[in-house]
Design an enzyme around this catalytic site. Sequence first.
Site, PDB file in Angstrom:
ATOM      1  CB  ALA A   1     -12.512  24.753  -0.435  1.00  0.00           C
TER       2      ALA A   1
ATOM      3  NE  ARG B   1     -11.216  16.443  -2.905  1.00  0.00           N
ATOM      4  CZ  ARG B   1     -11.848  15.662  -2.022  1.00  0.00           C
ATOM      5  NH1 ARG B   1     -11.583  15.753  -0.761  1.00  0.00           N
ATOM      6  NH2 ARG B   1     -12.750  14.800  -2.417  1.00  0.00           N
TER       7      ARG B   1
ATOM      8  CG  HIS C   1     -19.853  19.403  -0.094  1.00  0.00           C
ATOM      9  ND1 HIS C   1     -19.647  18.906   1.165  1.00  0.00           N
ATOM     10  CD2 HIS C   1     -18.632  19.570  -0.650  1.00  0.00           C
ATOM     11  CE1 HIS C   1     -18.337  18.771   1.364  1.00  0.00           C
ATOM     12  NE2 HIS C   1     -17.706  19.159   0.287  1.00  0.00           N
TER      13      HIS C   1
END
Length: 541
Positions: free
Chosen positions: A63, A94, A194
Amino acid sequence: MSNIFDPVNVKQELIAELPAKVARKRSKQIVVNDDKPRENSPEIMANVRTIPGIITMRGCAYAGCKGVVLGPTRDILQIVHGPIGCCFYAWLTRRNQTRPYTLDSPNYMPYAMSTDMQEENIIFGGEKKLKKAIEEAIELFHPKAIGIFATCPVGLIGDDIHSVAREMEAKYPDINIFGFSCEGYKGVSQSAGHHIANNKVFTDVVGVLDKEKEGKFLVNILGEYNIGGDAFEIERIFAKCGETLHATFSGNSSYEEFASSHIVDLNVVMCHRSINYLAEMMNKKYGIPWFKINFIGAEATSKSMRKIAQYFEDPALIEKTEAVIAEEMVEVEKVRKDVESRCKGKTAVMFVGGSRAHHYQELFREIGMKTVAAGYEFAHRDDYEGRKVIPDIKVDADSRNIEELKVVADPEAYRPRKTPEELKALTDAGLQFGAYEGMMPDMEPDALVIDDLNHHDMEVLIEQLKPDIFCAGVKEKYIVQKYGIPLKQLHSYDYSGPYAGYKGAINFYREIDRMVNTNVWKLIKAPWHESPQLTATYGCD
Ligand code: SF4
């Protein structure tokens, strides 16, 4: 403004019901901000595994990679290799926005593409299906670049997405095809994803294209994802000041802007947690300095624009920046003062992201509201206490899962943007390169700081702190609102925004005013407050 609660007591309440071992661990993740002098924030435990059974706010590494960092990218065609359920994160949850150059320019953001693995693929392997999906996507869309995202089942059965990417790239040499080994289990939260995203974008995208952009004062913004149109507002301010935004990683930017982003004069970092790795690596390889900025909050926006102008040391730019700030602040101040008259003294709690819980405190402060408790979902200690603690952070087995790239200066492309003397002069004048002081030094001494909040904590905080507004995500929203407290989603903005820059600040002031001053919340009573829906007794005969 002092609290009406004792943060030490609240901390005790938060862990009181937990088994002793769990309470010991959680108590290290909950700190009262004044445990130590301000310049030396108390140590918080962060970026550790959530205890099984606790209902966490967190998401998985996939995610973080696909949903957060790459999701807002409009013309890298993205294929999720895995079962269709994982693809939920591929579908704009988002509310990232984008603005293609023309109506014909590619924009794959409205699509969610998946290999939709079935049991048969889990047993016999899914690589053939992935190759077929890539060929189908090329035939339909003719993209310049394709990203492949691995999900948990793909990692568990051993599909090699990288060899598929190499094979397909050999077959289609005009298309840059790369894979992200971002299986959900790769880390304790989105944060691992990330880092994986930063590494791959750095090795396979940044620097592959030498394409100058016209304009002076070239800047990349790292860690701005254009939720609710934030990046559009930032672009407006940059253009008004006369600066050139080259690439925004990754809101409202194109593949070619990422690929040629190594040509800029400066990188500025918005979301520290999700993208500081890329800033560091681009500095080492290409000689591009970076510093932290924040466009959430009118004052923070002005401060950030002044820092950028100061970096370029151009008197005309500095003058223009001041003129823009003065002009923009007229309307901001008018609305701010009006809203402040109704919001002053109210309280907020904020649990979101790896930088947002810090950034949004600025906006609440501007309208006289105090953040009494805050924390992150997936931050590391440096996001709380500042980058000065990085050398002291123990690298555990989970963090070792993520490759630390060894980066050296590129023999051809390395070009220091400033001499050491120039950097020193700017540092002496107050610009802090490669630095971030974290959230805790900016919070009141009696504030509570909680890492990896869970639903039990959330209920205790509501009962003990009685905040006027709760900021978190959709998983928390409806439970909090059933307590009669408004919840502002800071992942998706609840269908609103932008909140960045000057126009964003005005939007936010007005929205918070509406949320905390409406009477509707006082009328809400969850059914179980009136009469229990289910009763039970524990124990057996
Ligand atoms: S299966 Fe794995 S990759 Fe897919 S959503 Fe769940 S944790 Fe994330």
